[in-house]
Design a protein around this motif. Sequence first.
Motif, PDB file in Angstrom:
ATOM      1  N   SER A  21      54.435  87.817  38.959  1.00 12.31           N
ATOM      2  CA  SER A  21      53.479  87.446  37.781  1.00 12.31           C
ATOM      3  C   SER A  21      52.777  85.758  38.162  1.00 12.31           C
ATOM      4  O   SER A  21      53.241  84.999  38.810  1.00 12.31           O
ATOM      5  CB  SER A  21      54.388  87.191  36.556  1.00 12.31           C
ATOM      6  OG  SER A  21      54.718  88.426  36.089  1.00 12.31           O
ATOM      7  N   CYS A  22      51.286  85.969  37.715  1.00  6.64           N
ATOM      8  CA  CYS A  22      50.646  84.848  38.191  1.00  6.64           C
ATOM      9  C   CYS A  22      49.629  84.537  36.977  1.00  6.64           C
ATOM     10  O   CYS A  22      49.334  85.416  36.319  1.00  6.64           O
ATOM     11  CB  CYS A  22      49.572  85.217  39.623  1.00  6.64           C
ATOM     12  SG  CYS A  22      50.349  85.399  40.791  1.00  6.64           S
ATOM     13  N   TYR A  23      49.467  83.439  36.972  1.00  8.08           N
ATOM     14  CA  TYR A  23      48.277  82.740  35.927  1.00  8.08           C
ATOM     15  C   TYR A  23      46.861  83.545  36.349  1.00  8.08           C
ATOM     16  O   TYR A  23      46.648  83.667  37.505  1.00  8.08           O
ATOM     17  CB  TYR A  23      48.184  81.408  35.864  1.00  8.08           C
ATOM     18  CG  TYR A  23      49.313  80.788  34.939  1.00  8.08           C
ATOM     19  CD1 TYR A  23      49.588  80.951  33.664  1.00  8.08           C
ATOM     20  CD2 TYR A  23      50.248  80.202  35.550  1.00  8.08           C
ATOM     21  CE1 TYR A  23      50.739  80.612  33.040  1.00  8.08           C
ATOM     22  CE2 TYR A  23      51.547  79.876  35.030  1.00  8.08           C
ATOM     23  CZ  TYR A  23      51.548  79.819  33.567  1.00  8.08           C
ATOM     24  OH  TYR A  23      52.744  79.380  33.068  1.00  8.08           O
ATOM     25  N   GLU A  24      46.071  84.019  35.439  1.00  4.70           N
ATOM     26  CA  GLU A  24      44.791  84.459  35.458  1.00  4.70           C
ATOM     27  C   GLU A  24      43.747  83.764  34.588  1.00  4.70           C
ATOM     28  O   GLU A  24      43.989  83.724  33.373  1.00  4.70           O
ATOM     29  CB  GLU A  24      44.678  86.036  35.604  1.00  4.70           C
ATOM     30  CG  GLU A  24      43.620  86.743  35.654  1.00  4.70           C
ATOM     31  CD  GLU A  24      43.404  88.105  35.095  1.00  4.70           C
ATOM     32  OE1 GLU A  24      42.779  88.875  35.901  1.00  4.70           O
ATOM     33  OE2 GLU A  24      44.111  88.398  34.091  1.00  4.70           O
ATOM     34  N   CYS A  25      42.677  83.336  35.266  1.00  2.00           N
ATOM     35  CA  CYS A  25      41.428  82.838  34.256  1.00  2.00           C
ATOM     36  C   CYS A  25      40.250  82.739  35.089  1.00  2.00           C
ATOM     37  O   CYS A  25      40.472  82.787  36.485  1.00  2.00           O
ATOM     38  CB  CYS A  25      41.874  81.574  33.772  1.00  2.00           C
ATOM     39  SG  CYS A  25      42.037  80.256  35.009  1.00  2.00           S
ATOM     40  N   MET A  26      39.152  82.702  34.650  1.00  2.00           N
ATOM     41  CA  MET A  26      37.926  82.447  35.283  1.00  2.00           C
ATOM     42  C   MET A  26      37.168  81.474  34.356  1.00  2.00           C
ATOM     43  O   MET A  26      36.612  81.775  33.226  1.00  2.00           O
ATOM     44  CB  MET A  26      37.146  83.784  35.506  1.00  2.00           C
ATOM     45  CG  MET A  26      35.678  83.613  35.856  1.00  2.00           C
ATOM     46  SD  MET A  26      35.666  82.977  37.709  1.00  2.00           S
ATOM     47  CE  MET A  26      36.282  84.497  38.705  1.00  2.00           C
ATOM     48  N   GLY A  27      37.052  80.317  34.877  1.00  2.00           N
ATOM     49  CA  GLY A  27      36.254  79.310  34.082  1.00  2.00           C
ATOM     50  C   GLY A  27      34.784  79.049  34.681  1.00  2.00           C
ATOM     51  O   GLY A  27      34.942  78.296  35.971  1.00  2.00           O
ATOM     52  N   LEU A  28      33.688  79.245  34.143  1.00  8.09           N
ATOM     53  CA  LEU A  28      32.472  78.941  34.655  1.00  8.09           C
ATOM     54  C   LEU A  28      31.764  77.730  34.408  1.00  8.09           C
ATOM     55  O   LEU A  28      30.760  77.151  34.348  1.00  8.09           O
ATOM     56  CB  LEU A  28      31.744  80.168  34.337  1.00  8.09           C
ATOM     57  CG  LEU A  28      31.977  81.668  34.679  1.00  8.09           C
ATOM     58  CD1 LEU A  28      31.239  82.584  34.115  1.00  8.09           C
ATOM     59  CD2 LEU A  28      32.160  81.707  36.170  1.00  8.09           C
ATOM     60  N   THR A  29      32.855  76.972  33.400  1.00 10.11           N
ATOM     61  CA  THR A  29      32.401  75.645  32.845  1.00 10.11           C
ATOM     62  C   THR A  29      33.320  74.593  33.366  1.00 10.11           C
ATOM     63  O   THR A  29      33.296  73.464  32.613  1.00 10.11           O
ATOM     64  CB  THR A  29      32.437  75.686  31.325  1.00 10.11           C
ATOM     65  OG1 THR A  29      33.571  76.193  30.956  1.00 10.11           O
ATOM     66  CG2 THR A  29      31.353  76.644  30.695  1.00 10.11           C
ATOM     67  N   GLY A  30      34.061  74.792  34.411  1.00 13.70           N
ATOM     68  CA  GLY A  30      34.995  73.691  34.857  1.00 13.70           C
ATOM     69  C   GLY A  30      36.190  73.756  34.205  1.00 13.70           C
ATOM     70  O   GLY A  30      37.092  72.963  34.669  1.00 13.70           O
ATOM     71  N   SER A  31      36.488  74.609  33.284  1.00 16.52           N
ATOM     72  CA  SER A  31      37.661  74.562  32.622  1.00 16.52           C
ATOM     73  C   SER A  31      38.407  76.044  32.725  1.00 16.52           C
ATOM     74  O   SER A  31      37.844  77.040  32.726  1.00 16.52           O
ATOM     75  CB  SER A  31      37.716  74.167  31.291  1.00 16.52           C
ATOM     76  OG  SER A  31      39.031  74.213  30.555  1.00 16.52           O
ATOM     77  N   CYS A  32      39.632  75.921  32.848  1.00 18.73           N
ATOM     78  CA  CYS A  32      40.581  77.507  32.613  1.00 18.73           C
ATOM     79  C   CYS A  32      41.410  77.191  31.562  1.00 18.73           C
ATOM     80  O   CYS A  32      42.834  77.443  31.801  1.00 18.73           O
ATOM     81  CB  CYS A  32      41.203  77.463  34.142  1.00 18.73           C
ATOM     82  SG  CYS A  32      40.586  78.931  35.018  1.00 18.73           S
ATOM     83  N   ALA A  33      40.747  77.093  30.610  1.00 25.85           N
ATOM     84  CA  ALA A  33      41.837  76.794  29.263  1.00 25.85           C
ATOM     85  C   ALA A  33      42.365  78.190  28.717  1.00 25.85           C
ATOM     86  O   ALA A  33      43.463  78.000  28.321  1.00 25.85           O
ATOM     87  CB  ALA A  33      40.733  76.110  28.240  1.00 25.85           C
ATOM     88  N   ASP A  34      41.617  79.283  28.977  1.00 31.81           N
ATOM     89  CA  ASP A  34      42.249  80.521  28.539  1.00 31.81           C
ATOM     90  C   ASP A  34      43.097  81.178  29.607  1.00 31.81           C
ATOM     91  O   ASP A  34      42.525  82.335  29.851  1.00 31.81           O
ATOM     92  CB  ASP A  34      41.085  81.622  27.869  1.00 31.81           C
ATOM     93  CG  ASP A  34      40.390  80.866  26.833  1.00 31.81           C
ATOM     94  OD1 ASP A  34      41.248  80.065  26.025  1.00 31.81           O
ATOM     95  OD2 ASP A  34      39.030  81.038  26.618  1.00 31.81           O
ATOM     96  N   GLN A  35      44.141  80.644  30.020  1.00 31.85           N
ATOM     97  CA  GLN A  35      44.922  81.348  31.113  1.00 31.85           C
ATOM     98  C   GLN A  35      45.769  82.363  30.487  1.00 31.85           C
ATOM     99  O   GLN A  35      46.517  82.119  29.363  1.00 31.85           O
ATOM    100  CB  GLN A  35      45.700  80.094  31.909  1.00 31.85           C
ATOM    101  CG  GLN A  35      45.003  79.028  32.510  1.00 31.85           C
ATOM    102  CD  GLN A  35      46.065  78.187  33.145  1.00 31.85           C
ATOM    103  OE1 GLN A  35      46.118  78.179  34.675  1.00 31.85           O
ATOM    104  NE2 GLN A  35      46.574  77.443  32.706  1.00 31.85           N
ATOM    105  N   THR A  36      45.932  83.581  31.225  1.00 30.48           N
ATOM    106  CA  THR A  36      46.599  84.231  30.804  1.00 30.48           C
ATOM    107  C   THR A  36      47.858  84.867  31.909  1.00 30.48           C
ATOM    108  O   THR A  36      47.447  84.496  32.877  1.00 30.48           O
ATOM    109  CB  THR A  36      46.203  85.985  30.368  1.00 30.48           C
ATOM    110  OG1 THR A  36      45.393  86.275  31.205  1.00 30.48           O
ATOM    111  CG2 THR A  36      45.252  85.591  29.049  1.00 30.48           C
ATOM    112  N   VAL A  37      49.033  85.212  31.468  1.00 34.47           N
ATOM    113  CA  VAL A  37      50.000  85.922  32.606  1.00 34.47           C
ATOM    114  C   VAL A  37      49.723  87.188  32.739  1.00 34.47           C
ATOM    115  O   VAL A  37      49.503  88.015  32.202  1.00 34.47           O
ATOM    116  CB  VAL A  37      51.468  85.641  32.152  1.00 34.47           C
ATOM    117  CG1 VAL A  37      52.334  86.273  33.083  1.00 34.47           C
ATOM    118  CG2 VAL A  37      51.594  84.131  31.682  1.00 34.47           C
ATOM    119  N   LYS A  38      49.365  87.106  34.421  1.00 32.51           N
ATOM    120  CA  LYS A  38      49.160  88.751  34.719  1.00 32.51           C
ATOM    121  C   LYS A  38      50.414  89.337  35.604  1.00 32.51           C
ATOM    122  O   LYS A  38      50.806  88.394  36.531  1.00 32.51           O
ATOM    123  CB  LYS A  38      48.056  88.719  35.354  1.00 32.51           C
ATOM    124  CG  LYS A  38      47.556  89.938  36.319  1.00 32.51           C
ATOM    125  CD  LYS A  38      46.157  89.788  37.058  1.00 32.51           C
ATOM    126  CE  LYS A  38      45.668  90.892  37.667  1.00 32.51           C
ATOM    127  NZ  LYS A  38      44.437  90.934  38.370  1.00 32.51           N
TER     128      LYS A  38
END
Length: 199
Positions: A21-38
């Motif tokens: 399992s890894c963290y998943e996110c895509m931050g186009l504004t310099g932040s990955c605040a909405d990380q989910t577990v994948k």
Amino acid sequence: MDLQISVFLLFILFTAGHSLSCYECMGLTGSCADQTVKKCPSGSSQCESSTAVVQFGDISSKLKAKDCASTCESGSMNLGTVKATTSCCNTELCNLQDPPDHSDVPNGKTCYSCEGQSCTTILSCSGTEDRCIKATVAAGDQSVSVKGCASKSVCDATTSVAGVSSISCCEGNLCNGAQSVSQSFLFLCCSLLSYFLLH
């Protein structure tokens, strides 16, 4: 003896069913605040975390991405207008942290980079960027080139970037040549950036 075989088979069944399992996110504004577990799909054996900074004139944008990866190489690349850093790991939820940023630690290496149609700008490499890189992409009837600094691991991993041809790396200072290019390199920057962020 039968007990040992049974325990061994049970162990194999348990580990075969366990996926990373890894963290998943895509931050186009310099932040990955909405990380989910994948839960990673079959074939993904690593977690990755990438950061890219894109600079056009006075405008700067920072992108972050985290995901599972089937192949991943830790390292960085600096093309002058685009700087990308990736870190890889292979344990459960190990990609929580952003990749280390060594962009302010020059290492004495220098390579050519391109600005507009000229590839004569001298770029100071930093961190683990111990190679000079140059690449070309065919976009229709146009040929687009980029040059810059890269880690050895990035050079080793970029032999098969989709849509990009003639990628080469070299070790000497300014070894990637200063020839001018005929077209803008925005398209290739985007191709290389998407490779490192989404691969």
